[in-house]
Scaffold this motif. Structure first.
Motif, short mmCIF file in Angstrom:
data_model
loop_
_atom_site.label_atom_id
_atom_site.label_comp_id
_atom_site.label_asym_id
_atom_site.label_seq_id
_atom_site.Cartn_x
_atom_site.Cartn_y
_atom_site.Cartn_z
N LEU A 168 7.73 7.22 0.07
CA LEU A 168 6.91 7.04 -1.13
C LEU A 168 7.72 7.21 -2.41
N SER A 170 8.85 9.87 -3.77
CA SER A 170 8.13 10.90 -4.52
C SER A 170 8.82 12.24 -4.30
N LEU A 177 0.78 15.17 -0.98
CA LEU A 177 0.86 13.76 -0.55
C LEU A 177 -0.11 13.45 0.60
N ARG A 180 -4.61 11.42 1.58
CA ARG A 180 -5.05 10.21 0.87
C ARG A 180 -4.22 9.00 1.31
N ARG A 181 -4.72 7.84 0.94
CA ARG A 181 -4.06 6.60 1.34
C ARG A 181 -3.03 6.22 0.28
N HIS A 182 -1.83 5.89 0.74
CA HIS A 182 -0.79 5.38 -0.15
C HIS A 182 -0.40 3.97 0.33
N GLU A 185 5.40 0.68 -0.72
CA GLU A 185 5.42 -0.37 -1.75
C GLU A 185 6.20 -1.63 -1.36
#
Ligand code: URA
Length: 222
Positions: A168, A170, A177, A180-182, A185
């Motif tokens: 991510l 991050s 993290l 939740r949905r990421h 990219e």
């Protein structure tokens, strides 16, 4: 790729049925007469490149590179941190104690392990199971990126801080993290982060949250 490593890699990818075992004097390679998908062929070539990789010093200290294992057409891709001692010995991901818990997590999803694909951010074991260094992650993550490009899973589960932060891009802690949905990219692939199975073995009270992450992952996929 060294012969022993090729066999491990092929076993992991369930390529066994395609390999000609009668030619013991030749390097093992997928039988040209059989119908491998282009993805499977390219994964094999990538595994060979990883096996020869010396982009960081871990290539010199590991016993086996651990490329990854599973179905080349899997919907689910699990990504861990780096091989441990047992993985380094066998050349396969998540085959030690943490792997047993990962297997239980996969069963809880109603899946068989060989319906999924399992890989790591680092393909080589850091000595004494120390944390991966930033430069090791940076020099190795191109292999995982290409692996994901070839596999095109429908969902990625990032197991633990290193996988989640690396995928991510991050620096947030895993506690922020997860849940939740990421998106991964580069290819727009949905990603759910959760705790690493080795952490869950040390902190069993967190399993409830990991199970909730898996339920979320199932919802994302459906
Ligand atoms: N831990 C990981 O992150 N990966 C493995 O393959 C085994 C243990």
């Amino acid at each position: 790729m060294e012969r022993a490593n090729q066999q491990q890699y092929l076993d992991g990818l369930q390529f066994v049925r395609w390999v000609r075992r009668d030619r013991q004097d030749h390097p093992i390679e997928p039988d040209a007469g059989l119908d491998l998908s282009s993805t499977e062929k390219e994964l094999f070539e990538l595994a060979a490149a990883v096996d020869h990789c010396r982009a960081c010093p871990l290539g010199e200290t590991r016993r086996h590179a651990v490329f990854g294992a599973g179905s080349a057409s899997a919907d689910w891709l699990f990504v861990g941190e780096a091989p441990g001692a047992e993985e380094d010995r066998r050349g396969l991901p998540f085959v030690g104690r943490a792997g047993q818990l990962l297997n239980a997590m996969i069963s809880a999803l109603g899946l068989e392990r060989d319906q999924t694909y399992i890989a790591n951010v680092l393909k080589c074991r850091p000595p004494d199971n120390r944390d991966p260094l930033g430069e090791e992650v940076r020099s190795c993550e191109k292999h995982l990126h290409r692996q994901i490009e070839l596999l095109q899973p429908r969902l990625i589960i990032a197991l633990g801080r290193f996988a989640a932060q690396s995928l991510l891009k991050s620096s947030l802690p895993i506690g922020k993290l997860r849940g939740r949905r990421h998106l991964y990219e580069p290819f727009g692939i949905p990603l759910v982060a959760t705790y690493h199975p080795a952490y869950l073995l040390r902190s069993p009270l967190e399993k409830r949250k990991a199970w909730s992450d898996l339920r979320l992952a199932k919802t994302v996929l459906s």
